[in-house]
Design an enzyme around this catalytic site. Structure first.
Site, PDB file in Angstrom:
ATOM      1  N   ASP A 291      -2.677  -6.950   5.803  1.00 13.74           N
ATOM      2  CA  ASP A 291      -2.001  -5.770   6.338  1.00 13.74           C
ATOM      3  C   ASP A 291      -2.417  -5.518   7.793  1.00 13.74           C
ATOM      4  O   ASP A 291      -3.592  -5.388   8.091  1.00 13.74           O
ATOM      5  CB  ASP A 291      -2.385  -4.572   5.465  1.00 13.74           C
ATOM      6  CG  ASP A 291      -1.438  -3.400   5.574  1.00 13.74           C
ATOM      7  OD1 ASP A 291      -0.918  -3.173   6.674  1.00 13.74           O
ATOM      8  OD2 ASP A 291      -1.233  -2.703   4.559  1.00 13.74           O
TER       9      ASP A 291
ATOM     10  N   THR B 267       4.129  -0.660   6.299  1.00 14.11           N
ATOM     11  CA  THR B 267       3.545  -1.420   5.194  1.00 14.11           C
ATOM     12  C   THR B 267       4.539  -1.704   4.083  1.00 14.11           C
ATOM     13  O   THR B 267       4.666  -2.842   3.628  1.00 14.11           O
ATOM     14  CB  THR B 267       2.331  -0.656   4.632  1.00 14.11           C
ATOM     15  OG1 THR B 267       1.361  -0.517   5.669  1.00 14.11           O
ATOM     16  CG2 THR B 267       1.710  -1.392   3.462  1.00 14.11           C
TER      17      THR B 267
ATOM     18  N   LYS C 138      -3.659  -1.621  -1.750  1.00 11.37           N
ATOM     19  CA  LYS C 138      -2.714  -0.508  -1.734  1.00 11.37           C
ATOM     20  C   LYS C 138      -1.697  -0.684  -2.849  1.00 11.37           C
ATOM     21  O   LYS C 138      -1.281  -1.827  -3.137  1.00 11.37           O
ATOM     22  CB  LYS C 138      -1.962  -0.443  -0.400  1.00 11.37           C
ATOM     23  CG  LYS C 138      -2.815  -0.156   0.820  1.00 11.37           C
ATOM     24  CD  LYS C 138      -1.938  -0.096   2.068  1.00 11.37           C
ATOM     25  CE  LYS C 138      -2.749   0.167   3.321  1.00 11.37           C
ATOM     26  NZ  LYS C 138      -1.902   0.211   4.536  1.00 11.37           N
ATOM     27  N   ASP C 139      -1.240   0.421  -3.419  1.00 14.62           N
ATOM     28  CA  ASP C 139      -0.232   0.324  -4.481  1.00 14.62           C
ATOM     29  C   ASP C 139       1.060  -0.288  -3.962  1.00 14.62           C
ATOM     30  O   ASP C 139       1.685  -1.117  -4.629  1.00 14.62           O
ATOM     31  CB  ASP C 139       0.018   1.694  -5.130  1.00 14.62           C
ATOM     32  CG  ASP C 139       0.372   2.800  -4.146  1.00 14.62           C
ATOM     33  OD1 ASP C 139       1.151   2.562  -3.208  1.00 14.62           O
ATOM     34  OD2 ASP C 139      -0.133   3.931  -4.322  1.00 14.62           O
TER      35      ASP C 139
ATOM     36  N   ASP D 182      -5.629  -3.100   7.953  1.00 18.55           N
ATOM     37  CA  ASP D 182      -4.791  -1.961   8.330  1.00 18.55           C
ATOM     38  C   ASP D 182      -5.607  -0.686   8.452  1.00 18.55           C
ATOM     39  O   ASP D 182      -5.447   0.086   9.407  1.00 18.55           O
ATOM     40  CB  ASP D 182      -3.681  -1.773   7.300  1.00 18.55           C
ATOM     41  CG  ASP D 182      -2.647  -0.743   7.736  1.00 18.55           C
ATOM     42  OD1 ASP D 182      -1.966  -0.997   8.741  1.00 18.55           O
ATOM     43  OD2 ASP D 182      -2.512   0.298   7.076  1.00 18.55           O
TER      44      ASP D 182
ATOM     45  N   HIS E 232      -6.002   1.320  11.960  1.00 19.63           N
ATOM     46  CA  HIS E 232      -5.644   2.729  12.143  1.00 19.63           C
ATOM     47  C   HIS E 232      -6.857   3.563  12.547  1.00 19.63           C
ATOM     48  O   HIS E 232      -6.757   4.452  13.391  1.00 19.63           O
ATOM     49  CB  HIS E 232      -5.054   3.292  10.854  1.00 19.63           C
ATOM     50  CG  HIS E 232      -3.639   2.896  10.602  1.00 19.63           C
ATOM     51  ND1 HIS E 232      -2.630   3.157  11.490  1.00 19.63           N
ATOM     52  CD2 HIS E 232      -3.067   2.262   9.539  1.00 19.63           C
ATOM     53  CE1 HIS E 232      -1.483   2.696  11.005  1.00 19.63           C
ATOM     54  NE2 HIS E 232      -1.724   2.146   9.831  1.00 19.63           N
TER      55      HIS E 232
END
Length: 550
Positions: A50, A89, A171-172, A299, A303
Site C-alpha cells: 500500500d 486504497t 486493512k479490511d 501507507d 501518511h
C-alpha cells in the site's frame, strides 16, 4: 513454519521467549517438487504494498538486498499505472486482481455518498454494509457488498472448485478487494486483532499469529537500528505541531496505533499468510491456489510521516527483510509459486518537506474549499433550504432535497464557485466524465476526463468531480498520523511498480508503461485459465522469442 517465524518475528523484535512459544506448533517442510519455468505454477502469491509508489521504488531499488532483490531478477515493470483518477486504497486494490478499472468494479473511492442509504449518515465506506442499523461510515460492519465483479480467485474457483483462495491484509478493504466474495480464508487487522468479517472459525495459523502479535504488542519496542543508507534521511522537521523525519518506531507497551503504523504490522501479516500456506498446504494440490497479501504499513508510514523521511527508509529496509524471510520459507517447503508485487496507488511527500527540498511551489489546499460551506453559500444565494451539496473524496453531489427545477442552477453555481479557487485544476460534470472514453494510448497520455472516466460509476459517482492542481496536498491541516496523502489524478499518485517473479524465469526490465489491470490476464495465462471481457491485456513474461500469453 519455524524458519519463517524466526526470521519474520525476530525482524519485528519479538522477544525470544515469545518466538519459542509460537514455534512450538512448527511442522517439517514439505518435500520439494520438480518444476520447469513453463510449467503452470501451483500457487499464485499476489502482494500489494500500500502506497508503494514508482518514486519510492526508484529511490530504494538499489538498496534492496533481500526479498525485493529477488523480485528484481524477474520481470520488472517500473512504470505500472493505476490509470484511474481516484488513486486511493480501495479502488486501487479493486483493480489488482479483477483486471477491471474502478468504473467497472464499482469501487470509485474509499467512500462515496448514497443518499438512499437507510441511515442518517449517507457516506458509505467501500467495505461496509450500510444497511445495518446503528452503523456509520466510520463505525461499520465489514462486508464484500460493493465489489461488482469477480476476482482472479473467484475465476479460478469457477473453473476448478478445488482451487483455494486466501486473503490476508493489514486493512479490511485490501483483503476484501483482492480476495473477493468467495474465499476459503480472509483475515485482516482491525486495529486490535486479526479478524474476519463473517464470524468464521479461527484457523490454527491465525490463532498462532494472534497470540504472537499480542505478546509483541504487550512488550515495549526499542528504536530500530538505522541502516547506513537511511542515516542521511534522518532529518527532523516540524509539521502540524509535531516533529517527524527521524522516527525509529519505538513503541510503548500496549500501543496498538503505533504497532499499526510500523514495519511490525507487515511482519505479522506475512507470518499469518505463511502459516495459512503451510497449514492449508496451498500449492500442493492438483488445482492451482492463490493467496493475496496486503502489506499496509507503508501507507500508514507514508501518511503519518511522509514518504520522504527516515521513517520510510526504515520501513523499506524492514519490508525487504520481511519479504526475504517469507520467500525463503516458501522455498524451503518446495512450493512452486508465482509472485506478483504491485501497489494500490502512489503517494506524495509532506508539503513542508517538499518546500525545503527544492519545491517552493508545494502547498496545502485551503480550508475554504469546503463542499459543505460552498453549498451553504449557494443555498443562501438561491434561497434553497437544507443541505444543498454533499461531498466525499472529491465527488460532489447535489442533495436530493433540492427541487428538480433548481438542480441545474445549483450545479452551475457550484462549478463557478469551485473553479474560481486558484488551487483547482478543473471541475468536471458527470456528463463530461460519462462522455469520455478510454483511449488506445498509454495511460500517462490520458486526459483528465479519461482518467476520471476510468473511475466513474453512474450509480455511485457524484454530480461533479473536483481535481486539484499538481503539488497541492489535499490535507488542509496536518496532524498526528496524517501529514501526507494521495488521491490525485497526477502520475506521482498513479504510477506504481509491477514486478513478476518465478523460479527459473529469465528476468528482464520493460520501462514502458502498463496498467495494474494487466495483472489478471497475465497471471491467468500462466495457469492456462481462459479469461475474457477484462480491461487489461496479457503481458508476455518470456524475455525471449517465446510467449507466455499463448
Amino acid at each position: 513454519m519455524k524458519a519463517l517465524l524466526a526470521a519474520l518475528l525476530a525482524s519485528i523484535a519479538l522477544p525470544a521467549a515469545a518466538q519459542e512459544a509460537v514455534l512450538e506448533s512448527a511442522q517439517p517442510p514439505a518435500p520439494a517438487n520438480a518444476v520447469t519455468p513453463r510449467t503452470p505454477p501451483k500457487l499464485i502469491v499476489a502482494i500489494s504494498v500500500d502506497q508503494f509508489s514508482a518514486n519510492l521504488f526508484a529511490q530504494y531499488r538499489n538498496r534492496f538486498t533481500d526479498g525485493f532483490a529477488r523480485l528484481l531478477q524477474g520481470a520488472v515493470f517500473p512504470a505500472g499505472y493505476q490509470s484511474h483518477a481516484a488513486t486511493e486504497t480501495c479502488p486501487g486494490h479493486s483493480t489488482i486482481l479483477t483486471g477491471m478499472r474502478p468504473g467497472r468494479t464499482g469501487i470509485i473511492a474509499n467512500n462515496w455518498i448514497n443518499q438512499d442509504a437507510p441511515r442518517e449518515d449517507k457516506e458509505v465506506y467501500c467495505s461496509e454494509d450500510e444497511r445495518i442499523p446503528g452503523t456509520d461510515h466510520r463505525n461499520y460492519k465489514v462486508a464484500d457488498l460493493h465489489l461488482k465483479v469477480p476476482t482472479l480467485g473467484e475465476m479460478m474457483k469457477a473453473a476448478n472448485p478445488a482451487s483455494r483462495v486466501v486473503s490476508v491484509a493489514g486493512k479490511d478493504r485490501a483483503a476484501i478487494m483482492m480476495g473477493g466474495h468467495k474465499v476459503d480464508e480472509l483475515w485482516f487487522w482491525d486495529g486490535k486483532d486479526f479478524v474476519s468479517y463473517d464470524q468464521r472459525p479461527v484457523p490454527p495459523a491465525v490463532q498462532r499469529g494472534r497470540e504472537a502479535v499480542a505478546r509483541l504488542i504487550a512488550q515495549p519496542q526499542e528504536p530500530l537500528a538505522v541502516p547506513a543508507f537511511c542515516r542521511p534521511l534522518m532529518q527532523p522537521i516540524t509539521v502540524g505541531g509535531q516533529t517527524i523525519g527521524d522516527g525509529r518506531f519505538a513503541r510503548a507497551a500496549g500501543d496498538l496505533r503505533a504497532f499499526r503504523g510500523s514495519p511490525a504490522l507487515d511482519g505479522a501479516v506475512f507470518a499469518i499468510a505463511a502459516g495459512l500456506i503451510q497449514d492449508m498446504k496451498l500449492g500442493q494440490g492438483d488445482a492451482p491456489d492463490i493467496i493475496s497479501i496486503g502489506a499496509s504499513a507503508t501507507d500508514y508510514v507514508g501518511h503519518g510521516y511522509g514518504p520522504g523521511g527516515g521513517e520510510m527508509c526504515l520501513q523499506m529496509a524492514e519490508l525487504d527483510k520481511t519479504l526475504g524471510g517469507f520467500f525463503a520459507a516458501l522455498d524451503s517447503w518446495g512450493i512452486d509459486y508465482q509472485v506478483v508485487l504491485t501497489a494500490d496507488h502512489g503517494g506524495h511527500d509532506a508539503t513542508e518537506r517538499q518546500q525545503q527540498r527544492g519545491m517552493p511551489g508545494e502547498t496545502r489546499v485551503t480550508p475554504a474549499l469546503s463542499v459543505r460551506d460552498i453549498g451553504a453559500e449557494i443555498g443562501k444565494q438561491l434561497r434553497i433550504a437544507g443541505p444543498v451539496l454533499l461531498g466525499s473524496e472529491g465527488d460532489v453531489y447535489v442533495s436530493n432535497t433540492v427541487p428538480a427545477n433548481r438542480r441545474k442552477a445549483v450545479l452551475a453555481e457550484a462549478v463557478k464557485r469551485i473553479s474560481a479557487f486558484p488551487q483547482v485544476a478543473t471541475v468536471l460534470t458527470r456528463e463530461q466524465i460519462a462522455a469520455a472514453t478510454i483511449p488506445d494510448l498509454p495511460p500517462e497520455a490520458w486526459t483528465l476526463e479519461q482518467r476520471a472516466h476510468a473511475s466513474y460509476d453512474p450509480e455511485r459517482s457524484g454530480d461533479l468531480l473536483i481535481m486539484l492542481k499538481p503539488r497541492v496536498s489535499g490535507i488542509a491541516k496536518p496532524g498526528p498520523g496524517y501529514v501526507a496523502t494521495h488521491g490525485s489524478p497526477w502520475d506521482y499518485d498513479r504510477r506504481v511498480p509491477i514486478l513478476f517473479w518465478r523460479k527459473g524465469m529469465a528476468g528482464f526490465e520493460q520501462p514502458q508503461s502498463i496498467e495494474t489491470v494487466d495483472i489478471v490476464p497475465t497471471l491467468a495465462a500462466t495457469i492456462n485459465l481462459p479469461v475474457k471481457g477484462l480491461d487489461g491485456r496479457c503481458l508476455d513474461l518470456d524475455s525471449g522469442a517465446g510467449d507466455t500469453c499463448r
